[in-house]
Structure formats: structure tokens, C-alpha cells
Design a protein around this motif. Structure first.
Motif, PDB file in Angstrom:
ATOM      1  N   THR A  65      96.108 105.066  11.049  1.00 22.87           N
ATOM      2  CA  THR A  65      95.237 106.407  11.497  1.00 22.87           C
ATOM      3  C   THR A  65      94.883 105.616  12.815  1.00 22.87           C
ATOM      4  O   THR A  65      94.485 104.481  12.977  1.00 22.87           O
ATOM      5  CB  THR A  65      94.136 106.573  10.589  1.00 22.87           C
ATOM      6  OG1 THR A  65      93.419 105.551  10.169  1.00 22.87           O
ATOM      7  CG2 THR A  65      94.674 106.986   9.159  1.00 22.87           C
ATOM      8  N   PRO A  66      94.541 106.558  13.637  1.00 16.49           N
ATOM      9  CA  PRO A  66      94.232 105.950  15.056  1.00 16.49           C
ATOM     10  C   PRO A  66      92.837 105.804  15.449  1.00 16.49           C
ATOM     11  O   PRO A  66      92.502 105.487  16.478  1.00 16.49           O
ATOM     12  CB  PRO A  66      94.709 107.159  16.147  1.00 16.49           C
ATOM     13  CG  PRO A  66      94.859 108.386  15.129  1.00 16.49           C
ATOM     14  CD  PRO A  66      94.708 108.024  13.877  1.00 16.49           C
ATOM     15  N   SER A  67      91.948 105.816  14.326  1.00 18.57           N
ATOM     16  CA  SER A  67      90.474 105.441  14.490  1.00 18.57           C
ATOM     17  C   SER A  67      90.201 104.324  15.490  1.00 18.57           C
ATOM     18  O   SER A  67      89.267 104.337  16.450  1.00 18.57           O
ATOM     19  CB  SER A  67      89.518 105.545  13.316  1.00 18.57           C
ATOM     20  OG  SER A  67      89.934 106.762  12.881  1.00 18.57           O
ATOM     21  N   LEU A  68      91.037 103.437  15.471  1.00 20.24           N
ATOM     22  CA  LEU A  68      90.570 102.067  16.168  1.00 20.24           C
ATOM     23  C   LEU A  68      91.599 101.958  17.583  1.00 20.24           C
ATOM     24  O   LEU A  68      91.322 101.302  18.149  1.00 20.24           O
ATOM     25  CB  LEU A  68      90.532 100.848  15.584  1.00 20.24           C
ATOM     26  CG  LEU A  68      89.760 100.439  14.411  1.00 20.24           C
ATOM     27  CD1 LEU A  68      89.741  99.279  13.763  1.00 20.24           C
ATOM     28  CD2 LEU A  68      88.222 100.423  15.045  1.00 20.24           C
ATOM     29  N   GLY A  69      92.407 102.990  17.556  1.00 20.34           N
ATOM     30  CA  GLY A  69      93.394 102.965  18.808  1.00 20.34           C
ATOM     31  C   GLY A  69      94.043 101.516  18.910  1.00 20.34           C
ATOM     32  O   GLY A  69      94.229 101.039  19.657  1.00 20.34           O
ATOM     33  N   GLN A  70      94.713 101.298  17.580  1.00 19.34           N
ATOM     34  CA  GLN A  70      95.298 100.020  17.506  1.00 19.34           C
ATOM     35  C   GLN A  70      96.749 100.055  17.069  1.00 19.34           C
ATOM     36  O   GLN A  70      97.494  99.254  17.063  1.00 19.34           O
ATOM     37  CB  GLN A  70      94.634  99.039  16.389  1.00 19.34           C
ATOM     38  CG  GLN A  70      93.429  98.139  16.876  1.00 19.34           C
ATOM     39  CD  GLN A  70      94.142  97.105  17.888  1.00 19.34           C
ATOM     40  OE1 GLN A  70      94.920  96.563  17.405  1.00 19.34           O
ATOM     41  NE2 GLN A  70      93.225  96.733  18.788  1.00 19.34           N
ATOM     42  N   GLY A  71      97.328 101.147  16.729  1.00 19.15           N
ATOM     43  CA  GLY A  71      98.759 101.438  16.461  1.00 19.15           C
ATOM     44  C   GLY A  71      99.615 100.862  17.374  1.00 19.15           C
ATOM     45  O   GLY A  71     100.556 100.234  17.323  1.00 19.15           O
ATOM     46  N   GLY A  72      99.649 101.350  18.750  1.00 17.33           N
ATOM     47  CA  GLY A  72     100.365 101.036  19.772  1.00 17.33           C
ATOM     48  C   GLY A  72     100.295  99.440  20.044  1.00 17.33           C
ATOM     49  O   GLY A  72     101.228  98.701  20.380  1.00 17.33           O
ATOM     50  N   CYS A  73      99.049  98.894  19.846  1.00  8.88           N
ATOM     51  CA  CYS A  73      98.629  97.712  20.251  1.00  8.88           C
ATOM     52  C   CYS A  73      98.966  96.623  19.174  1.00  8.88           C
ATOM     53  O   CYS A  73      99.696  95.459  19.393  1.00  8.88           O
ATOM     54  CB  CYS A  73      97.090  97.102  20.062  1.00  8.88           C
ATOM     55  SG  CYS A  73      96.264  98.384  21.140  1.00  8.88           S
ATOM     56  N   GLN A  74      99.316  97.244  17.772  1.00  5.77           N
ATOM     57  CA  GLN A  74      99.909  96.339  16.758  1.00  5.77           C
ATOM     58  C   GLN A  74     101.522  96.335  16.959  1.00  5.77           C
ATOM     59  O   GLN A  74     102.168  95.262  16.929  1.00  5.77           O
ATOM     60  CB  GLN A  74      99.712  96.876  15.453  1.00  5.77           C
ATOM     61  CG  GLN A  74      97.938  96.765  15.125  1.00  5.77           C
ATOM     62  CD  GLN A  74      97.911  95.389  15.213  1.00  5.77           C
ATOM     63  OE1 GLN A  74      98.396  94.286  14.387  1.00  5.77           O
ATOM     64  NE2 GLN A  74      96.867  94.891  15.901  1.00  5.77           N
TER      65      GLN A  74
END
Ligand SMILES: Cc1cc2nc3c(=O)[nH]c(=O)nc-3n(C[C@H](O)[C@H](O)[C@H](O)COP(=O)(O)OP(=O)(O)OC[C@H]3O[C@@H](n4cnc5c(N)ncnc54)[C@H](O)[C@@H]3O)c2cc1C
Length: 379
Positions: free
Chosen positions: A281-290
């Protein structure tokens, strides 16, 4: 020369391809869209992602694309300020800036680092051999196949048939870029079961998103008009920003995630990367970062070990626990943050946000952004 076939030309696939190309591999990136490009307006890169890009040789390029040292403000739907996180302090405590960038520009930066003959657009992979063979494309045999084909990964379905399937997260998101800027801070507004984010880009425009609980698949004939109506009771700067956004710029996507992860991200010489492995889920804005972290680790492992299964075993060992923790943190951040809907819980949440000291609020993000990429060095 070793050869990698990368399925999917999103952020993760391109970053992995560029990194492998830089360590001397031949790469072939297969993308289903008729052209390589990015959907989804803006993206926020946390210090961990910027470090991954540093390791891959793009740190300076990406810093030029982002507005560094932004402060972040959180407010309630009626406009009451809840808290402010100072940009210099964020940078000091997290060990680097949080960089919002335009997705298309990040894509361009990565694409420009690949030779034209590495890019194969308009090619939808339905199945792929371990040697990278796909019908209709004549490529030399691959040593490595990377499934970077996003949440609905065909590579995952083929090689991990028992892996968890994507699930609707109960949330839908609208995103756009407005040719207008109201201020210089990131402003997040939390309502009941919904949030609006306003993120200044370096070029004077604003990336904004609105995410809210909604039934899967719900659509309106005019999403722009719908948002103006739906957000009319929120503080007026939100509807002003939407009103100044071109109608056709507003994108809407339902948010899906993988409720669990495959037991392993590798199978022989096939590796999953980015959302294909761990869509969150994008709540931390981390999908792309990961996905960028995955790429840096995969490239470092391939540089350090000539033997692909050994390199992939290292990749798997380094990535599974980390991505599981970040996915969990992201889910919890949404569940107990903006997506709380009960009025009493929302009041308690807002009070907590007002009372929490700035230093502690920033520290809650430290476990996510504290990550150092391995050095990319040949065996
Ligand atoms: C509302 C929202 C906001 C977000 N904000 C942030 C943020 O601020 N920061 C952040 O880090 N992340 C954010 N994310 C998450 C981020 O967008 C994703 O995690 C990231 O894009 C994943 O990159 P990827 O390369 O793994 O997959 P994708 O970006 O999904 O790329 C996969 C690529 O594979 C291609 N493909 C798929 N199937 C095939 C096939 N069969 N054959 C060939 N090609 C195929 C697709 O066309 C696509 O180009 C957000 C997500 C959402 C929904």
C-alpha cells in the motif's frame, strides 16, 4: 558477455537494467506499453531510494530533479494545522532529503542510460523461458530473467503459481500534476478515511493525490468534477488546486497490494523485483523506493558473484525480510493514520499528531529510511 532479460520497464525494471548494463551485462527490457514511459504523476523518493540511486550512479541526476529540503505539514480536513516537520531536521534525522520528482523525468533519466537496442516496447510477455525466450523475439539466451512486471506479474504467475494474489486494499487514488504552486512545503491533509497530499515539484508545479476508501471499480464520468464536489467541505486550498488542474490530467487507480509475499523472490535464474515481488500500500510512499533498493542489491550481487544462482540467493536473503517489514509499516501507517474512519479514533489521532514532538514524529520514519546499499564492485 552475460545477458539479462528484464520483463517490465517500470522504475524497478529500468533501474535493474541500467545497473546491470553498467557492470558490463547485455540487457534486454521487454515492455508491454507501446512506448517506454511513466504513468502516475509524481513520486516521492526517500533517502533510502536516493542512496540506491547513488549506488547505481544516478544520485546526482535525481537530486537535480527533486526539490530538496522540503518541510512537511500535516493538517486536518478543516484546515487546522496538526504538526510541522522541518525540512532541515528531516534531512538530518533521516540522513538525507526526501525528494519528490516527476515520474516521467525519473524514467527519462534511467532510459537515457540504456542503449536503444536494449529496449523492446509493445511486447506483452505471456510466458518466458528460463533462457529469456519469448515468442516473436530473437534474442541471445539469457543468464538471468528479471520479473519486474508489476503487481499483476506474469513472471510471478508462471514461476510462482502458489504465490499470494493481488488484493484490493479498499482504497482508490486520484493523482495529477497542476501547473501551479501554492507554497514550498509538502502539505498532507488527513480526513476520515481519506487523505490529500500536495507536493511541490522543483519546476514550480505541484504533484497532488487524493486517496480514499471506496468500492473497487467505482468510476465517475468526470473525476475532476467529482473531486471538486467530494472535497468541497475540506479546506478551500484543496479545491482551488484541483480547479487549477487540467481535467484530463486527473488519473484514478484502485490500489491493490500483495497481502503476503512469495516464499522466495528467486527460482533458479529467475528473480522477482519491485511490485512483482512485494506490491505494498502506498501510505509510506515506499513501493518505488523498495524497487530501487531491489535493483541496487541485485546489481551488487551480480557484480560480486559470477554464478547467477549464488548471486540470486544473496539477493533473496537481503531483500525478503526488509521488504516485508516496509510493507507492514506502510499498511499500519495507513490503517492508523489517514484511513481511520471512526470519529473518536480520528479525534484521538489528530490530538496525538499535535502532541507528538517533531523529533519523535520524524523518528517513526527512520526504520524505513535507514538503509545502506551494498557496494557494487566486481568479483
Ligand atoms: C497512489 C500511489 C502513490 C504512490 N506513491 C509512491 C511514492 O511516492 N513513492 C514510492 O516510492 N512509491 C509510490 N508508489 C508505489 C510505486 O508506484 C510502485 O511501487 C512502483 O511503481 C513499482 O515499480 P515497478 O517497476 O516494480 O512496477 P511498475 O511501475 O508497475 O512497472 C511494471 C512495468 O511492467 C510492465 N508490464 C506489466 N506486465 C507486463 C507484461 N506481461 N509484459 C511486458 N511488460 C509488462 C508495465 O507496463 C510497467 O511498465 C505509489 C503507488 C500508488 C498507487
Amino acid at each position: 558477455m552475460r545477458h539479462a532479460v528484464v520483463v517490465g520497464g517500470g522504475i524497478g525494471g529500468l533501474a535493474a537494467a541500467v545497473g546491470l548494463h553498467r557492470i558490463g551485462w547485455r540487457v534486454s527490457v521487454l515492455e508491454q506499453a507501446p512506448e517506454f514511459g511513466a504513468i502516475g504523476a509524481g513520486i516521492t523518493l526517500w533517502p533510502n531510494a536516493v542512496r540506491a540511486l547513488d549506488a547505481l550512479g544516478f544520485g546526482d541526476g535525481v537530486r537535480d530533479l527533486g526539490s530538496a529540503r522540503l518541510s512537511a505539514r500535516l493538517c486536518a480536513a478543516d484546515g487546522r494545522w496538526l504538526t510541522t516537520l522541518d525540512g532541515a531536521r528531516i534531512e538530518r534525522l533521516l540522513g538525507g532529503p526526501v525528494l519528490p520528482v516527476h515520474r516521467a523525468q525519473l524514467h527519462r533519466l534511467l532510459l537515457d542510460a540504456l542503449p536503444a537496442d536494449a529496449l523492446h516496447a509493445g511486447l506483452r510477455v505471456r510466458g518466458i523461458g528460463r533462457d529469456g525466450s519469448v515468442p516473436g523475439l530473437d534474442l541471445p539466451p539469457a543468464d538471468l530473467v528479471v520479473g519486474a512486471d508489476g503487481i499483476n506479474s506474469r513472471v510471478r504467475a508462471q514461476y510462482w503459481p502458489r504465490a499470494p494474489r493481488p488484493r484490493y486494499a479498499g482504497l482508490t487514488a486520484w493523482r495529477a500534476i497542476a501547473d501551479h504552486r501554492r507554497g514550498t512545503d509538502i502539505v498532507m491533509t488527513w480526513g476520515r478515511g481519506a487523505e490529500f497530499g500536495e507536493i511541490p515539484l522543483v519546476d514550480g508545479r505541484t504533484y497532488w493525490f487524493f486517496a480514499a476508501r471506496a468500492p473497487a471499480g467505482e468510476r465517475n464520468p468526470d473525476e475532476h468534477a467529482h473531486l471538486l464536489r467530494h472535497l468541497a467541505s475540506w479546506h478551500p486550498s484543496i479545491t482551488e488546486l484541483i480547479a487549477r488542474t487540467p481535467r484530463e490530467a486527473v488519473l484514478r487507480h484502485d490500489i491493490h497490494h500483495l497481502p503476503g509475499r512469495p516464499d522466495s523472490y528467486v527460482d533458479g535464474n529467475v528473480a522477482l523485483l519491485g511490485d512483482a515481488a512485494h506490491a505494498m500500500t502506498p501510505s509510506l510512499g515506499q513501493g518505488g523506493c523498495q524497487a530501487l533498493e531491489d535493483a541496487a542489491v541485485l546489481v551488487a550481487a551480480c557484480a560480486a558473484h559470477h554464478d547467477v544462482p549464488t548471486a540470486l540467493a544473496r539477493y533473496d536473503a537481503e531483500r525478503r525480510r526488509r521488504t516485508r517489514l516496509v510493507a507492514r509499516a506502510s499498511y499500519l501507517a495507513g490503517r492508523f493514520g489517514p484511513y481511520l474512519a471512526n470519529p473518536a479514533a480520528v479525534a484521538a489521532r489528530d490530538l496525538g499528531a499535535r502532541l507528538l514532538p517533531q523529533r519523535l514524529a520524524i523518528r517513526t520514519f527512520q526504520h524505513v529510511s535507514d538503509w545502506t546499499p551494498p557496494r557494487i564492485a566486481a568479483e
